[in-house]
Design an enzyme around this catalytic site. Sequence first.
Site, PDB file in Angstrom:
ATOM      1  N   ASP A  13      14.608 -19.081   8.716  1.00  0.00           N
ATOM      2  CA  ASP A  13      13.346 -19.830   8.849  1.00  0.00           C
ATOM      3  C   ASP A  13      13.488 -21.144   9.588  1.00  0.00           C
ATOM      4  O   ASP A  13      12.486 -21.824   9.828  1.00  0.00           O
ATOM      5  CB  ASP A  13      12.768 -20.086   7.448  1.00  0.00           C
ATOM      6  N   HIS A  48      20.665 -20.792   1.324  1.00  0.00           N
ATOM      7  CA  HIS A  48      20.334 -19.382   1.068  1.00  0.00           C
ATOM      8  C   HIS A  48      21.075 -18.919  -0.186  1.00  0.00           C
ATOM      9  O   HIS A  48      22.203 -19.335  -0.434  1.00  0.00           O
ATOM     10  CB  HIS A  48      20.782 -18.518   2.262  1.00  0.00           C
TER      11      HIS A  48
HETATM   12  C1  SDX Z   1      14.371 -16.541   3.004  1.00  0.00           C
HETATM   13  O1  SDX Z   1      16.885 -13.792  -0.229  1.00  0.00           O
HETATM   14  C2  SDX Z   1      16.684 -13.555   1.025  1.00  0.00           C
HETATM   15  O2  SDX Z   1      17.337 -12.708   1.604  1.00  0.00           O
HETATM   16  C3  SDX Z   1      15.568 -14.383   1.643  1.00  0.00           C
HETATM   17  C4  SDX Z   1      15.429 -14.265   3.162  1.00  0.00           C
HETATM   18  C5  SDX Z   1      14.985 -12.871   3.561  1.00  0.00           C
HETATM   19  O3  SDX Z   1      15.242 -12.484   4.714  1.00  0.00           O
HETATM   20  O4  SDX Z   1      14.291 -12.231   2.738  1.00  0.00           O
HETATM   21  O5  SDX Z   1      16.667 -14.562   3.794  1.00  0.00           O
HETATM   22  C6  SDX Z   1      14.373 -15.222   3.701  1.00  0.00           C
HETATM   23  O6  SDX Z   1      13.646 -16.702   2.056  1.00  0.00           O
HETATM   24  C7  SDX Z   1      15.319 -17.626   3.453  1.00  0.00           C
HETATM   25  C8  SDX Z   1      15.260 -18.902   2.549  1.00  0.00           C
HETATM   26  C9  SDX Z   1      14.046 -19.734   2.975  1.00  0.00           C
HETATM   27  N1  SDX Z   1      13.868 -20.871   2.049  1.00  0.00           N
HETATM   28  C10 SDX Z   1      14.151 -22.131   2.421  1.00  0.00           C
HETATM   29  O7  SDX Z   1      14.645 -22.434   3.515  1.00  0.00           O
HETATM   30  C11 SDX Z   1      13.774 -23.179   1.380  1.00  0.00           C
HETATM   31  C12 SDX Z   1      14.872 -24.250   1.303  1.00  0.00           C
HETATM   32  N2  SDX Z   1      16.053 -23.622   0.694  1.00  0.00           N
HETATM   33  C13 SDX Z   1      16.281 -23.871  -0.718  1.00  0.00           C
HETATM   34  O8  SDX Z   1      15.121 -24.011  -1.493  1.00  0.00           O
HETATM   35  C14 SDX Z   1      17.342 -22.919  -1.288  1.00  0.00           C
HETATM   36  O9  SDX Z   1      18.427 -22.980  -0.460  1.00  0.00           O
HETATM   37  C15 SDX Z   1      16.986 -21.464  -1.514  1.00  0.00           C
HETATM   38  C16 SDX Z   1      15.742 -21.297  -2.301  1.00  0.00           C
HETATM   39  C17 SDX Z   1      16.864 -20.741  -0.225  1.00  0.00           C
HETATM   40  C18 SDX Z   1      18.154 -20.852  -2.297  1.00  0.00           C
HETATM   41  O10 SDX Z   1      18.155 -21.441  -3.539  1.00  0.00           O
HETATM   42  P1  SDX Z   1      19.281 -21.086  -4.650  1.00  0.00           P
HETATM   43  O11 SDX Z   1      20.099 -19.934  -4.230  1.00  0.00           O
HETATM   44  O12 SDX Z   1      18.600 -21.027  -5.974  1.00  0.00           O
HETATM   45  O13 SDX Z   1      20.227 -22.287  -4.541  1.00  0.00           O
HETATM   46  P2  SDX Z   1      20.114 -23.589  -5.408  1.00  0.00           P
HETATM   47  O14 SDX Z   1      18.717 -24.114  -5.376  1.00  0.00           O
HETATM   48  O15 SDX Z   1      20.749 -23.336  -6.726  1.00  0.00           O
HETATM   49  O16 SDX Z   1      21.018 -24.601  -4.546  1.00  0.00           O
HETATM   50  C19 SDX Z   1      22.375 -24.808  -4.821  1.00  0.00           C
HETATM   51  C20 SDX Z   1      22.576 -26.297  -4.523  1.00  0.00           C
HETATM   52  C21 SDX Z   1      21.654 -27.211  -5.332  1.00  0.00           C
HETATM   53  O17 SDX Z   1      22.290 -28.468  -5.461  1.00  0.00           O
HETATM   54  P3  SDX Z   1      23.124 -28.791  -6.832  1.00  0.00           P
HETATM   55  O18 SDX Z   1      22.188 -28.498  -8.007  1.00  0.00           O
HETATM   56  O19 SDX Z   1      24.329 -27.875  -6.796  1.00  0.00           O
HETATM   57  O20 SDX Z   1      23.493 -30.269  -6.720  1.00  0.00           O
HETATM   58  O21 SDX Z   1      22.260 -26.571  -3.155  1.00  0.00           O
HETATM   59  C22 SDX Z   1      21.157 -27.461  -3.083  1.00  0.00           C
HETATM   60  C23 SDX Z   1      20.466 -27.409  -4.428  1.00  0.00           C
HETATM   61  O22 SDX Z   1      19.798 -28.636  -4.693  1.00  0.00           O
HETATM   62  N3  SDX Z   1      20.266 -26.976  -2.023  1.00  0.00           N
HETATM   63  C24 SDX Z   1      19.664 -27.756  -1.126  1.00  0.00           C
HETATM   64  C25 SDX Z   1      18.967 -26.882  -0.286  1.00  0.00           C
HETATM   65  N4  SDX Z   1      19.151 -25.622  -0.689  1.00  0.00           N
HETATM   66  C26 SDX Z   1      19.954 -25.689  -1.770  1.00  0.00           C
HETATM   67  N5  SDX Z   1      19.648 -29.105  -0.953  1.00  0.00           N
HETATM   68  C27 SDX Z   1      18.909 -29.569   0.071  1.00  0.00           C
HETATM   69  N6  SDX Z   1      18.200 -28.802   0.932  1.00  0.00           N
HETATM   70  C28 SDX Z   1      18.210 -27.444   0.781  1.00  0.00           C
HETATM   71  N7  SDX Z   1      17.517 -26.686   1.610  1.00  0.00           N
END
Ligand code: SDX
Length: 431
Positions: free
Chosen positions: A366, A309
């Site tokens: 989710d 998140h």
């Molecule tokens: C919702 O914003 C809100 O409030 C949203 C929400 C709401 O109520 O409105 O809470 C609802 O949308 C929840 C999120 C649902 N999405 C997912 O579950 C999709 C999977 N999650 C990821 O795509 C990610 O965690 C996000 C999109 C939710 C957040 O992305 P960010 O903040 O841009 O974080 P990032 O991609 O920069 O990640 C930081 C690191 C990265 O690794 P490095 O580059 O540091 O090596 O963490 C890793 C990412 O690759 N990472 C994950 C991961 N989420 C982040 N690695 C594996 N699996 C994951 N799910």
Amino acid sequence: MSSSSQIAKLQLGDQTYELPVRVGTEGNRAIDISKLYAMTKHITLDDGYGNTGSTMSTITYVDGEAGVLRYRGYPVEEIAERCDFTETAYLLIYGELPKGEELEKFRTNIRRHTLLHEGMKTLFAGFPPSAHPMAILSSVVGALAIYDKDSGDPGDPIQSEMAIYRMLAKMPTIAAFGYKQSIGQSFIYPNNSLTYCQNFLHMMFAVPSEQYEMDVDFVNALNLLLILHADHGQNCSTSAVRMVGSSNVNLFSAISAGICALWGALHGGANEACINMLEGIMAGGRNLGKYIDKAKDPDDPFRLMGFGHRVYKNYDPRARLCKTVCNRLIEKYGGEDPLFELARELEEIALSDPYFIERKLYPNVDFYSGIIYRIMGIPKNMFTVLFALGRVPGWIAHWREMHLSPTNRIHRPRQLYTGHTERKFVPLIKR
Ligand code: SDX
């Protein structure tokens, strides 16, 4: 309300600029750059807005480090325990828990607008059975502006109130009609003697030929899920509603934009993507290690859906509550659910893996919500529609807060241009 108790100093060349620091009611701090360009002819740059506050808001407080979520100051756990969804909607939109007569009037105003214009039924008939319910939802919600003649002006308090009642009232009807259309069943009209959640389940699952048996545990589970999804600050879809709404377009068009943003797999679409992921892991032989490795591999686009998140760097309190409801429903309906077992194992492995620990990646709302929808018989492609149904009061609350703000103006971010400098035009014959 915020106060400016400190100054931030910015050194640019031999010039020092002073910027006010705003302090929120929970001690959160922001450097106010609203005069930065005028003072320095510099803008800030922040791809994805990870460090940028778009507004001040009094609606929802999220402490990502502590895993805290409060609606108008009340912990979400308490609201989930002691309110129903319409009471929560009132709190988010108007800022206070309603008194008895206020709540009854609010509910009556919503009940009065649950029907759609009969002409809208042809919209549904035009969609193919394969149409994704989120595409139907955004299209038909947008079309409310066509049929609505007296609630399009966000600057008119009477029209805004009417638009709010209509939006809250018609969302379940549109969602359920879209579902019925996709399975070739006749629409079930709203029955205003039912509660908000009962009415939605009735429109979704009743058939004209039989008496529909309301399952009280499903009604309670739906009520909780809608409350947990009701608001979450300046998330992607709420920011879309604010951005689009800031042009003074009607509420329905702004909400339709929010629905489109929510559909994305990185946002509300993650609940459907999470179940697809769990089913894929099951079908692929339940090799959890392989998928954890894929999630950790920077060269592999696979991510653990329902994990991580932008704000929560701790367990999402909503995920915790969803997990509790999963346990309760599974106990009642058969005692085990292979996908729930798999999800819990996946969570356990991930939360003990350095990759996830270092990045503070936890289950979000989710991760478990889809398991509950599945037990309730909601089809997968309707999961994000349920998320949207829950989020409508939050979108409305932010839209209303923005329009009531004395500093409200159209949202128009700047950019840092990195394209070509001026160059001579080359006629076609010379290219
Ligand atoms: C919702 O914003 C809100 O409030 C949203 C929400 C709401 O109520 O409105 O809470 C609802 O949308 C929840 C999120 C649902 N999405 C997912 O579950 C999709 C999977 N999650 C990821 O795509 C990610 O965690 C996000 C999109 C939710 C957040 O992305 P960010 O903040 O841009 O974080 P990032 O991609 O920069 O990640 C930081 C690191 C990265 O690794 P490095 O580059 O540091 O090596 O963490 C890793 C990412 O690759 N990472 C994950 C991961 N989420 C982040 N690695 C594996 N699996 C994951 N799910």
